[in-house]
Enzyme design. Structure first.
Site, PDB file in Angstrom:
ATOM      1  CB  ALA A  35      -0.950   0.008   1.210  1.00 41.53           C
ATOM      2  CB  ALA A  36       4.207   2.242   1.101  1.00 43.17           C
ATOM      3  N   PRO A  37       3.064   4.516  -0.911  1.00 38.97           N
ATOM      4  CG  PRO A  37       3.456   6.644  -1.790  1.00 38.97           C
ATOM      5  CD  PRO A  37       3.385   5.193  -2.186  1.00 38.97           C
ATOM      6  N   GLY A  38       0.598   5.243   0.129  1.00 38.53           N
ATOM      7  CA  GLY A  38      -0.748   5.472   0.635  1.00 38.53           C
ATOM      8  C   GLY A  38      -1.651   6.322  -0.231  1.00 38.53           C
ATOM      9  CB  CYS A 154       3.954   1.497 -12.507  1.00 43.15           C
ATOM     10  SG  CYS A 154       5.273   1.011 -11.377  1.00 43.15           S
TER      11      CYS A 154
END
Length: 206
Positions: A35-38, A154
């Protein structure tokens, strides 16, 4: 101006497709793996009143999730764990929707990170593909029947994208590909307006 006060967030236009495509609804139990950076966690929370769990392997990066959500006045449970190790974090309650924004070659963001073109090696692609497959197989166990999982990279390479999903479907008879705008999946190629992303929406059969 206004960023520190939570009036806005900065997110690539391509990345903003994720929350829209997953389309979490009020009251649903949702997982944001890796999940980072959110940014995507925050976007989902801004779109719906959901019960969100954000899982991140790296403790330092997990702290960035906490800071981003705090800046925006949003709330989610944040756990530091390897999402493939279910016994370390999953309570056995299935999720209605899962965002699997997996580690990848990042070939789609070389516009903003030109060092990627120098640092990546051909053998890295196979390593990422194996890691992605492990994440997909683990997370699929936590998805409720009838639930949906959005697979995101990505990357612009088929090995991490279309071929990865084809192999996943061959391993899981209870999975089907849900169309995105009348297409089986969606490859967003990088240009001056956005980075490159790949999206595939998977549904678990009831």
């Amino acid at each position: 101006p206004g960023h520190a006060e939570g009036l806005l967030s900065v997110q690539d236009a391509g990345a903003q497709w994720a929350a829209r495509l997953l389309d979490a609804r009020d009251g649903e139990r949702v997982l944001d793996a890796c999940a980072a950076p959110g940014g995507k966690s925050a976007h989902m929370l801004e779109r719906a009143d959901i019960d969100l769990l954000s899982v991140e392997l790296d403790a330092g990066r997990a702290e960035r999730i906490r800071r981003n959500l705090a800046r925006l006045g949003l709330s989610a449970r944040i756990l530091v764990a390897d999402c493939r190790e279910l016994s370390a974090w999953w309570d056995g309650q299935p999720f209605d929707r899962i965002l699997a924004d997996v580690p990848c070659s990042a070939s789609g963001v070389a516009r903003r990170h030109p060092d990627i073109k120098w640092l990546r090696r051909e053998e890295d692609i196979g390593h990422f593909a194996a890691q992605q497959a492990g994440i997909l197989d683990a997370l699929w166990q936590t998805l409720a029947p009838g639930g949906t999982m959005l697979y995101v990279t990505c990357s612009v390479f088929d090995e991490e994208n279309r071929l990865q999903i084809e192999r996943f479907l061959s391993r899981h008879g209870d999975a089907e590909l849900f169309p995105i705008d009348n297409r089986p999946d969606f490859q967003l190629l990088p240009n001056a307006e956005h980075d490159g992303f790949y999206f595939a929406l998977l549904r678990k059969l009831p």
